[in-house]
Design a protein around this motif. Sequence first.
Motif, PDB file in Angstrom:
ATOM      1  N   ASP A 322      36.918  48.090  31.810  1.00  0.00           N
ATOM      2  CA  ASP A 322      35.788  48.980  31.498  1.00  0.00           C
ATOM      3  C   ASP A 322      35.379  49.869  32.669  1.00  0.00           C
ATOM      4  OD1 ASP A 322      35.539  48.087  28.874  1.00  0.00           O
ATOM      5  OD2 ASP A 322      34.210  46.437  29.436  1.00  0.00           O
ATOM      6  N   LEU A 323      36.058  49.764  33.818  1.00  0.00           N
ATOM      7  CA  LEU A 323      35.695  50.583  34.971  1.00  0.00           C
ATOM      8  C   LEU A 323      36.079  52.046  34.731  1.00  0.00           C
ATOM      9  CD1 LEU A 323      36.790  48.266  37.935  1.00  0.00           C
ATOM     10  CD2 LEU A 323      34.454  48.771  37.185  1.00  0.00           C
ATOM     11  N   ASP A 324      35.336  52.944  35.360  1.00  0.00           N
ATOM     12  CA  ASP A 324      35.580  54.380  35.233  1.00  0.00           C
ATOM     13  C   ASP A 324      36.821  54.768  36.045  1.00  0.00           C
ATOM     14  OD1 ASP A 324      35.130  57.272  36.467  1.00  0.00           O
ATOM     15  OD2 ASP A 324      34.083  57.190  34.556  1.00  0.00           O
ATOM     16  N   ARG A 325      37.816  55.339  35.369  1.00  0.00           N
ATOM     17  CA  ARG A 325      39.072  55.665  36.033  1.00  0.00           C
ATOM     18  C   ARG A 325      38.887  56.725  37.126  1.00  0.00           C
ATOM     19  NH1 ARG A 325      43.588  53.693  33.298  1.00  0.00           N
ATOM     20  NH2 ARG A 325      44.914  55.229  34.345  1.00  0.00           N
ATOM     21  N   GLY A 326      37.984  57.648  36.913  1.00  0.00           N
ATOM     22  CA  GLY A 326      37.737  58.678  37.918  1.00  0.00           C
ATOM     23  C   GLY A 326      37.162  58.101  39.200  1.00  0.00           C
ATOM     24  N   LEU A 327      36.234  57.149  39.082  1.00  0.00           N
ATOM     25  CA  LEU A 327      35.654  56.513  40.261  1.00  0.00           C
ATOM     26  C   LEU A 327      36.685  55.685  41.014  1.00  0.00           C
ATOM     27  CD1 LEU A 327      32.160  55.351  38.925  1.00  0.00           C
ATOM     28  CD2 LEU A 327      32.671  57.275  40.445  1.00  0.00           C
ATOM     29  N   VAL A 328      37.560  55.030  40.256  1.00  0.00           N
ATOM     30  CA  VAL A 328      38.622  54.238  40.872  1.00  0.00           C
ATOM     31  C   VAL A 328      39.530  55.133  41.714  1.00  0.00           C
ATOM     32  CG1 VAL A 328      40.709  52.897  40.345  1.00  0.00           C
ATOM     33  CG2 VAL A 328      38.577  52.417  39.132  1.00  0.00           C
ATOM     34  N   ARG A 329      39.969  56.235  41.136  1.00  0.00           N
ATOM     35  CA  ARG A 329      40.833  57.187  41.834  1.00  0.00           C
ATOM     36  C   ARG A 329      40.123  57.777  43.051  1.00  0.00           C
ATOM     37  NH1 ARG A 329      45.707  60.259  42.844  1.00  0.00           N
ATOM     38  NH2 ARG A 329      45.016  62.344  43.412  1.00  0.00           N
ATOM     39  N   GLU A 330      38.874  58.143  42.889  1.00  0.00           N
ATOM     40  CA  GLU A 330      38.126  58.780  43.986  1.00  0.00           C
ATOM     41  C   GLU A 330      37.992  57.845  45.171  1.00  0.00           C
ATOM     42  OE1 GLU A 330      34.951  59.904  46.582  1.00  0.00           O
ATOM     43  OE2 GLU A 330      34.844  58.197  45.221  1.00  0.00           O
ATOM     44  N   TRP A 331      37.772  56.553  44.920  1.00  0.00           N
ATOM     45  CA  TRP A 331      37.602  55.591  46.021  1.00  0.00           C
ATOM     46  C   TRP A 331      38.868  55.478  46.853  1.00  0.00           C
ATOM     47  CZ3 TRP A 331      40.012  51.114  47.581  1.00  0.00           C
ATOM     48  CH2 TRP A 331      39.355  50.377  48.568  1.00  0.00           C
ATOM     49  N   VAL A 332      40.016  55.329  46.195  1.00  0.00           N
ATOM     50  CA  VAL A 332      41.245  55.144  46.953  1.00  0.00           C
ATOM     51  C   VAL A 332      41.645  56.429  47.670  1.00  0.00           C
ATOM     52  CG1 VAL A 332      43.038  55.698  45.243  1.00  0.00           C
ATOM     53  CG2 VAL A 332      43.415  53.852  46.868  1.00  0.00           C
ATOM     54  N   THR A 333      41.358  57.579  47.092  1.00  0.00           N
ATOM     55  CA  THR A 333      41.650  58.848  47.749  1.00  0.00           C
ATOM     56  C   THR A 333      40.822  59.003  49.022  1.00  0.00           C
ATOM     57  OG1 THR A 333      42.202  59.885  45.631  1.00  0.00           O
ATOM     58  CG2 THR A 333      41.660  61.356  47.460  1.00  0.00           C
ATOM     59  N   ARG A 334      39.576  58.581  48.960  1.00  0.00           N
ATOM     60  CA  ARG A 334      38.685  58.706  50.113  1.00  0.00           C
ATOM     61  C   ARG A 334      39.045  57.721  51.229  1.00  0.00           C
ATOM     62  NH1 ARG A 334      34.346  57.928  47.634  1.00  0.00           N
ATOM     63  NH2 ARG A 334      33.691  55.864  48.356  1.00  0.00           N
ATOM     64  N   HIS A 335      39.463  56.516  50.875  1.00  0.00           N
ATOM     65  CA  HIS A 335      39.631  55.467  51.875  1.00  0.00           C
ATOM     66  C   HIS A 335      41.078  55.179  52.274  1.00  0.00           C
ATOM     67  CE1 HIS A 335      35.422  54.218  51.879  1.00  0.00           C
ATOM     68  NE2 HIS A 335      35.438  54.351  50.565  1.00  0.00           N
ATOM     69  N   HIS A 336      42.042  55.467  51.404  1.00  0.00           N
ATOM     70  CA  HIS A 336      43.403  55.009  51.683  1.00  0.00           C
ATOM     71  C   HIS A 336      44.470  56.046  51.367  1.00  0.00           C
ATOM     72  CE1 HIS A 336      42.225  50.927  52.718  1.00  0.00           C
ATOM     73  NE2 HIS A 336      41.380  50.976  51.708  1.00  0.00           N
ATOM     74  N   SER A 337      44.196  57.305  51.637  1.00  0.00           N
ATOM     75  CA  SER A 337      45.214  58.332  51.434  1.00  0.00           C
ATOM     76  C   SER A 337      46.275  58.220  52.524  1.00  0.00           C
ATOM     77  CB  SER A 337      44.598  59.730  51.454  1.00  0.00           C
ATOM     78  OG  SER A 337      44.179  60.072  52.763  1.00  0.00           O
ATOM     79  N   LEU A 338      47.507  58.520  52.176  1.00  0.00           N
ATOM     80  CA  LEU A 338      48.606  58.427  53.133  1.00  0.00           C
ATOM     81  C   LEU A 338      48.412  59.392  54.297  1.00  0.00           C
ATOM     82  CD1 LEU A 338      51.362  57.259  53.888  1.00  0.00           C
ATOM     83  CD2 LEU A 338      52.407  59.048  52.481  1.00  0.00           C
ATOM     84  N   SER A 339      47.874  60.585  54.037  1.00  0.00           N
ATOM     85  CA  SER A 339      47.686  61.550  55.117  1.00  0.00           C
ATOM     86  C   SER A 339      46.731  61.017  56.174  1.00  0.00           C
ATOM     87  CB  SER A 339      47.175  62.881  54.556  1.00  0.00           C
ATOM     88  OG  SER A 339      45.965  62.695  53.853  1.00  0.00           O
ATOM     89  N   GLU A 340      45.679  60.313  55.748  1.00  0.00           N
ATOM     90  CA  GLU A 340      44.745  59.734  56.706  1.00  0.00           C
ATOM     91  C   GLU A 340      45.408  58.612  57.500  1.00  0.00           C
ATOM     92  OE1 GLU A 340      41.593  58.940  59.068  1.00  0.00           O
ATOM     93  OE2 GLU A 340      41.931  60.689  57.800  1.00  0.00           O
TER      94      GLU A 340
END
Length: 355
Positions: A322-340
């Motif tokens: 039931d979690l929001d897919r957009g929030l899930v994606r946004e969290w990992v992009t902010r904290h664990h992107s390969l470029s970072e």
Amino acid sequence: MSPTRGTRRIALIAPARYPIREPYAGGMEAFCHTLVRAVRDMGHTVDLFAARGSQGHVTDFELPGVDWADLPLAASDTGYPPGAREAEDAAFRALLQRLSAGGYDIIHNNSLTPHLFHPTAELPLMTTLHTPALADMQEAIAGAGEQAGRFAAVSATTAADWVLPTPATVIPNGVDTIRWQPGPGGQHAVWFGRIVPEKGLHLAMDACRRVGIPLVFAGRVGDHHYFSTHIVPRMTGQAATWVGALDHKALKSLVGRSRVCVVTPRWEEPFGLVAFEAMAAGTPVAAFRRGGLGEILSGAPACLAEPDDVDSLAAAVLAAADLDRGLVREWVTRHHSLSEVARRYLGFYREVVER
């Protein structure tokens, strides 16, 4: 991506057991391949030392890899067929001699060999710790002392398991959020990774069956006895379907079309890359709260279950769905992107060079 404070010449040493190519044998292989690509994209020269059959590696010096062709049913991710361990050790000793000749600004070791740690070797060496402490590697590090170089670890949990001459810098792994694009979701759960006892696939199968959500699982069989005794008997009806080892394109499609991703480590998982790849596709994660995975997901939009508890995992699967897919994606992009992650490693390389 733009270069970061000058161009460096880097040797990146991969684990020796499997080729560094898609479909990846495991998270360590995926980490090495994607980090090499990201650092090269930033303008640096990276020589990848890896097993024969890899992609984008140094072809005039290949690690032997492990070939179970004559003993397929004995194949495992921890054992060796006759003579293979000796060949691997000899290759790493030869690699140490080659690296000692100089020419690299930094040597980034991701292997599990003790042979790169030598008390007389003066190398610009840094090692990423991807696993809990291994006895022979720990002994070699202790013997080398300060000459063992610097260390990074994929989680604080993993860093704490080792005794090191200097504290490890924690640099969690990252996900290529350009390649892992959001998917639409679907009706089934997904599990992907190496099919070995410590990854706990059978518990994911039990939990999904309990809540009536079909499970599709993908991955390479790393332990044939486990597969035949714990997985095959649970593949009844439409409750669980194995689709084999997929290339990255097919895997991303499968994960993106899934309702929830189930991650079930039965050991102190150092990081758990599959969870973050799923989240990059927008697919919520239900996982055991264990090791570095539990540590890093503690503040994430994910649902954690008590380790080895099928009832707790089943509840987490329903909640995660039931979690929001957009929030899930946004969290990992902010904290664990390969470029970072690549930028953090380049900063760490600079510290090693300037030490």
